[in-house]
Design a protein around this motif. Sequence first.
Motif, PDB file in Angstrom:
ATOM      1  N   LEU A 538      -3.803  10.610  47.863  1.00 32.60           N
ATOM      2  CA  LEU A 538      -2.676  11.567  47.428  1.00 32.60           C
ATOM      3  C   LEU A 538      -2.516  12.062  46.213  1.00 32.60           C
ATOM      4  CD1 LEU A 538       0.150  12.396  48.784  1.00 32.60           C
ATOM      5  CD2 LEU A 538       0.848  10.223  48.434  1.00 32.60           C
ATOM      6  N   TYR A 539      -2.701  11.201  45.126  1.00 35.98           N
ATOM      7  CA  TYR A 539      -2.715  11.630  43.751  1.00 35.98           C
ATOM      8  C   TYR A 539      -3.198  12.713  43.528  1.00 35.98           C
ATOM      9  CZ  TYR A 539      -2.871  11.311  38.674  1.00 35.98           C
ATOM     10  OH  TYR A 539      -2.596  11.458  37.442  1.00 35.98           O
ATOM     11  N   LYS A 540      -4.597  12.784  43.855  1.00 37.78           N
ATOM     12  CA  LYS A 540      -5.284  13.984  43.682  1.00 37.78           C
ATOM     13  C   LYS A 540      -4.567  15.384  44.123  1.00 37.78           C
ATOM     14  CE  LYS A 540      -9.547  14.770  43.591  1.00 37.78           C
ATOM     15  NZ  LYS A 540     -11.144  14.728  43.996  1.00 37.78           N
ATOM     16  N   ALA A 541      -4.346  14.934  45.331  1.00 36.28           N
ATOM     17  CA  ALA A 541      -3.900  16.173  46.326  1.00 36.28           C
ATOM     18  C   ALA A 541      -2.347  16.519  45.586  1.00 36.28           C
ATOM     19  CB  ALA A 541      -3.251  15.739  47.717  1.00 36.28           C
ATOM     20  N   ILE A 542      -1.513  15.834  45.243  1.00 32.93           N
ATOM     21  CA  ILE A 542      -0.507  16.395  44.281  1.00 32.93           C
ATOM     22  C   ILE A 542      -0.780  17.136  43.076  1.00 32.93           C
ATOM     23  CG2 ILE A 542       1.931  15.516  43.190  1.00 32.93           C
ATOM     24  CD1 ILE A 542       1.787  13.089  45.043  1.00 32.93           C
ATOM     25  N   HIS A 547      -1.196  22.294  40.097  1.00 36.58           N
ATOM     26  CA  HIS A 547      -2.184  23.338  39.597  1.00 36.58           C
ATOM     27  C   HIS A 547      -2.053  24.695  40.333  1.00 36.58           C
ATOM     28  CE1 HIS A 547      -5.375  23.841  36.894  1.00 36.58           C
ATOM     29  NE2 HIS A 547      -5.764  24.558  37.798  1.00 36.58           N
ATOM     30  N   LYS A 548      -1.964  24.518  41.801  1.00 37.76           N
ATOM     31  CA  LYS A 548      -1.865  26.047  42.706  1.00 37.76           C
ATOM     32  C   LYS A 548      -0.461  26.545  42.738  1.00 37.76           C
ATOM     33  CE  LYS A 548      -4.805  24.272  46.031  1.00 37.76           C
ATOM     34  NZ  LYS A 548      -5.478  24.660  47.290  1.00 37.76           N
ATOM     35  N   LYS A 549       0.512  25.754  42.393  1.00 36.83           N
ATOM     36  CA  LYS A 549       1.889  26.275  42.319  1.00 36.83           C
ATOM     37  C   LYS A 549       2.133  26.124  43.580  1.00 36.83           C
ATOM     38  CE  LYS A 549       2.604  28.006  37.803  1.00 36.83           C
ATOM     39  NZ  LYS A 549       1.721  27.195  37.117  1.00 36.83           N
ATOM     40  N   GLU A 550       1.972  25.124  44.532  1.00 37.50           N
ATOM     41  CA  GLU A 550       2.235  24.906  45.837  1.00 37.50           C
ATOM     42  C   GLU A 550       3.073  23.916  45.916  1.00 37.50           C
ATOM     43  OE1 GLU A 550      -1.966  26.914  47.724  1.00 37.50           O
ATOM     44  OE2 GLU A 550      -1.428  24.785  48.039  1.00 37.50           O
ATOM     45  N   GLN A 551       3.794  23.621  47.012  1.00 36.25           N
ATOM     46  CA  GLN A 551       4.881  22.379  47.232  1.00 36.25           C
ATOM     47  C   GLN A 551       4.592  21.433  47.917  1.00 36.25           C
ATOM     48  OE1 GLN A 551       8.213  25.284  48.195  1.00 36.25           O
ATOM     49  NE2 GLN A 551       9.257  24.292  46.410  1.00 36.25           N
ATOM     50  N   THR A 552       4.982  20.372  47.608  1.00 37.18           N
ATOM     51  CA  THR A 552       4.833  19.149  48.150  1.00 37.18           C
ATOM     52  C   THR A 552       6.118  18.428  48.816  1.00 37.18           C
ATOM     53  OG1 THR A 552       2.915  18.563  46.837  1.00 37.18           O
ATOM     54  CG2 THR A 552       3.627  16.614  47.907  1.00 37.18           C
ATOM     55  N   VAL A 553       6.008  17.728  50.077  1.00 37.63           N
ATOM     56  CA  VAL A 553       7.043  17.042  50.452  1.00 37.63           C
ATOM     57  C   VAL A 553       6.546  15.655  50.729  1.00 37.63           C
ATOM     58  CG1 VAL A 553       8.454  16.594  52.552  1.00 37.63           C
ATOM     59  CG2 VAL A 553       7.994  18.796  52.023  1.00 37.63           C
ATOM     60  N   LEU A 554       7.357  14.618  50.107  1.00 31.44           N
ATOM     61  CA  LEU A 554       6.886  13.284  50.191  1.00 31.44           C
ATOM     62  C   LEU A 554       7.971  12.679  51.046  1.00 31.44           C
ATOM     63  CD1 LEU A 554       5.838  12.344  46.545  1.00 31.44           C
ATOM     64  CD2 LEU A 554       4.353  12.624  48.542  1.00 31.44           C
ATOM     65  N   LEU A 555       7.767  11.587  52.121  1.00 34.99           N
ATOM     66  CA  LEU A 555       8.389  11.214  52.956  1.00 34.99           C
ATOM     67  C   LEU A 555       8.390   9.555  52.599  1.00 34.99           C
ATOM     68  CD1 LEU A 555      10.170  10.593  55.470  1.00 34.99           C
ATOM     69  CD2 LEU A 555       8.203  10.218  56.767  1.00 34.99           C
ATOM     70  N   VAL A 725      -1.998  16.716  55.110  1.00 37.09           N
ATOM     71  CA  VAL A 725      -1.149  15.528  55.136  1.00 37.09           C
ATOM     72  C   VAL A 725      -1.944  13.968  54.919  1.00 37.09           C
ATOM     73  CG1 VAL A 725       0.416  14.085  56.639  1.00 37.09           C
ATOM     74  CG2 VAL A 725       0.149  16.488  57.019  1.00 37.09           C
ATOM     75  N   PHE A 726      -1.262  13.420  54.070  1.00 37.26           N
ATOM     76  CA  PHE A 726      -1.722  12.207  53.674  1.00 37.26           C
ATOM     77  C   PHE A 726      -0.722  11.031  54.211  1.00 37.26           C
ATOM     78  CE2 PHE A 726      -5.339  12.541  50.962  1.00 37.26           C
ATOM     79  CZ  PHE A 726      -5.260  13.628  50.591  1.00 37.26           C
ATOM     80  N   ILE A 727      -1.378   9.937  55.172  1.00 34.51           N
ATOM     81  CA  ILE A 727      -0.365   8.973  55.729  1.00 34.51           C
ATOM     82  C   ILE A 727      -0.828   7.705  54.962  1.00 34.51           C
ATOM     83  CG2 ILE A 727       0.268   7.708  57.653  1.00 34.51           C
ATOM     84  CD1 ILE A 727      -0.041  10.392  59.427  1.00 34.51           C
ATOM     85  N   GLN A 728      -0.115   7.027  54.169  1.00 33.35           N
ATOM     86  CA  GLN A 728      -0.506   5.872  53.795  1.00 33.35           C
ATOM     87  C   GLN A 728       0.012   4.679  54.429  1.00 33.35           C
ATOM     88  OE1 GLN A 728      -0.792   6.939  49.060  1.00 33.35           O
ATOM     89  NE2 GLN A 728       1.120   5.903  49.520  1.00 33.35           N
TER      90      GLN A 728
END
Length: 879
Positions: A538-542, A547-555, A725-728
């Motif tokens: 998840l760290y790498k993905a964020i 870097h790519k200026k895309e957005q993330t949603v964290l639940l 999607v990353f599900i921890q």
Amino acid sequence: MAKDGASGYADLYESSLLPLDEGNEPNVYAQVIVDVPAKQTNRPFDYVVPEELRAWIGIGSRVGVPFGPRTLQGFVVGLSAKSDMAAGKLKKIEQVLDLVPPLNPELVQLADWMSRTYVCHEITALQAMIPGALKAKYEKMIAVADRPERIDSRQPSDGEGQTMLFAGSAEEDAIVAFVRQKSAVSTEAMLNRFPDSGPLLKHMLEQGTLVEVQTVKDRLQAKRILYVEPAAEAEALLEHSRSLPSNAKRQMEVLAYFSENPEPVPLSELSEKLNVGAGTVKGLAEKGWLTVREREVFRDPYEGRKFDRTSPLPLTEQQREALDPISSSLDKKEHNVFLLHGVTGSGKTEVYLQAIQQCLDQGREAIVLVPEISLTPQMVERFKGRFGDAVAVMHSRLSQGERYDEWRKIGLKRVSVVIGARSAVFAPFANLGLIIIDEEHESSYKQEESPKYHARDVAIQRASRHGAAVVLGSATPSLESFARTGMRSSDGAGNEAAPYRLLTMADRVEGRPLPAVHIVDLREELKEGNRSMFSRGLYKAIEERLHKKEQTVLLLNRRGYSTFVMCRSCGFVVQCPHCDISLTYHQVSRSMRCHYCGLSQPEPKTCPSCDSEHIRYFGTGTQRVEEELGKLFPGIRVIRMDVDTTSEKGSHERLLTRFRNKQADVLLGTQMVAKGLDFPDVTLVGVIAADTVLHLPDFRAAEKTFQLLTQVAGRAGRHKLPGEVFIQTYTPDHYSIVTASGHDYKAFLDNELEMRKMRGYPPYCELALVTFSHEQVPMLVRAGESFVARLKDSWQRSRHKTEADRSPYDASTSYFEVYGPVASPIPRIKDRYRFQCMVKYRVGVDVSGMLTETAAAFDETVRQEKLLISIDVNPQVLM
DNA sequence: TGGACCTAAGCG
DNA sequence: GCTTAGGTCCAT
């Protein structure tokens, strides 16, 4: 009342204003349910409808009626030409509170159905149907005593001439005249008119010259503003203008304005436009050239907002296939329930919109229910964009006045579509064609206070009376609804009759793929030395998104993780002294609060149990995730959405708009980020801990986990950019997590149905939860056990009655079990202990009557011993 | 025997 | 739910 297709209720509504029955005698009697939620008053009372009110009273009217010594609000639930009561014993309806009845006959009937089904007082059901602004408010007023001659206080009858204290008998007469003229006056108005009359008033009340009367008032009035319009033709105005003295420039300007614009204009707008004071206008009005009058206006929460009109989009093949059956049901004005199972991003909303369009074209009305938290401006925009001013929006973030006005538009036929949360199901339409329930699996459709109704069931009930269609939409339908499509009827789930029709949309629009889902085993992470709340994946993905200026949603699923305070030395957890639950830590006020009774106390410095200083708050609150993000990714822009940041009015919308405008990289929040949001640049969704809900003591835990994960995963890659999607989780093998990661509803369903069947839970049966509460445990045990015994006995007796006409081979006919009484999961609230028993019974059996009767046997105990019995039919929460 | 207190009934 | 009528119990 016969249900004769679609038009039935429209006709009924029209004729409900004094329908004549039996030999054309006028309906001079009204049956009224009064505003007293008690068992003994849970029935209609007869009143006389006075001649002068007859034109204004219909079934569903709100009225003020004398009840015992006071005046109460009530609802007219019936009108008749006869009454069983002796005519002399009847009282008259005192006032009608609305020009148009706020409810209609269908809703009055629905309230009756609700009170029986959900075991509540009829008045409670009726009150649930109207906005808070119309809940009764009682006001004490002063009136002149109603008796032939008043005692003359100037001639003291009882010895000492104490009344001589009030020498101003002239003032007394003035007061009487004043009150009599106005028929009733509030104390404030009285003291306004006669400033120092306080003691005299008191005396007159004691003497009986004046009496206190109670009247029913609304909490809120329709908003009125002053409008100005010309009182003469343009020519005449200019004529008047010339007759003014030359220094009256302002007045001339106003007259000139009206000679060109004869339409009425709000006074405030006029003063702004022409820069004139209210005095100028008033002067002209006094001369009789202009008219100033009050007009009712609507408080429009979306005032000044322009909604771009949209036209129907071309449908995909699968959308067309889903719409067709709904469409033909509408055509035939047949009552049908459709379960629209469409994956996230499959375009359910467009199907809704086109179905609504058809419904409106037929001259019928539509209701759209959405869960409170997904009623975002984005959602509203889509409906207002398509149907414009025909849409009323109702949700809890509106002020009481705004909500009332939106609601009034329905009765005044200004709108034909209502979009809103749970209670919008009661929108007083007379000609309903369609009810849509989006995200039908959401538990917020169930009201947890009395009346404990489920909006889905109420919707179906209403629709069946209107010959209307119901569309239940979801990417993750509730098992109860899915079972009713008959898909698994072979093993007994749901009814054989398959009352719902299943419509499936399996693909996202434009063939966009569902996002790739990675399950991360947090145990492995820990083993390899990663103690952070973010896995390496998840760290790498964020990092990549930044870097790519895309957005993330964290639940962050906060439930079960709420911030409690624990001592690290001895394990002591701070609990509420009145309720058996942990206190929740509130960072803003640095206080500990009880979620159930509202108790608030300061955060402890040392452990109350062992005096250790190692006491601190626990739980991965959103603030902590935010802090950690800041540490790991310096400069990261995070928007946090939780109860703390969204409590202020409109803040929810503001935060989402900021995120949409890409003023942040990460949207971090609780459940509220999982629902219905649609942002083109979100390509990553992370679930910090997927199993928090999974281990709650709730038979729906797996279902809720699956739904939440599927919903939140659906937020990623909805547009051109693909999602991930990353599900921890600590339980990566649980079927709810595995099937959610594969977007495989069917697989989840099969697994879960198996579990439910094994353990005997819905949809294989229905449930009712009876909760008893009392200050002492022994009383609870006694009452609980006695209740269970009576209930079982009652079932035994009723079974013999019904078995005769049932198949002897159908073993499930007799399915009825009562468990308990046992202590509730929350054993004590506000110093009252709680026990509960659970009733399991065959789907479709009506146990409400039996529960009501059984509870009635405890009336004595309830009254004398202050025992409380609460009944929840089909509970969503088993606490 | 009068008054404070309690309870159950009734409200149209 | 609230009010009141009527009954109970106790102090004078």
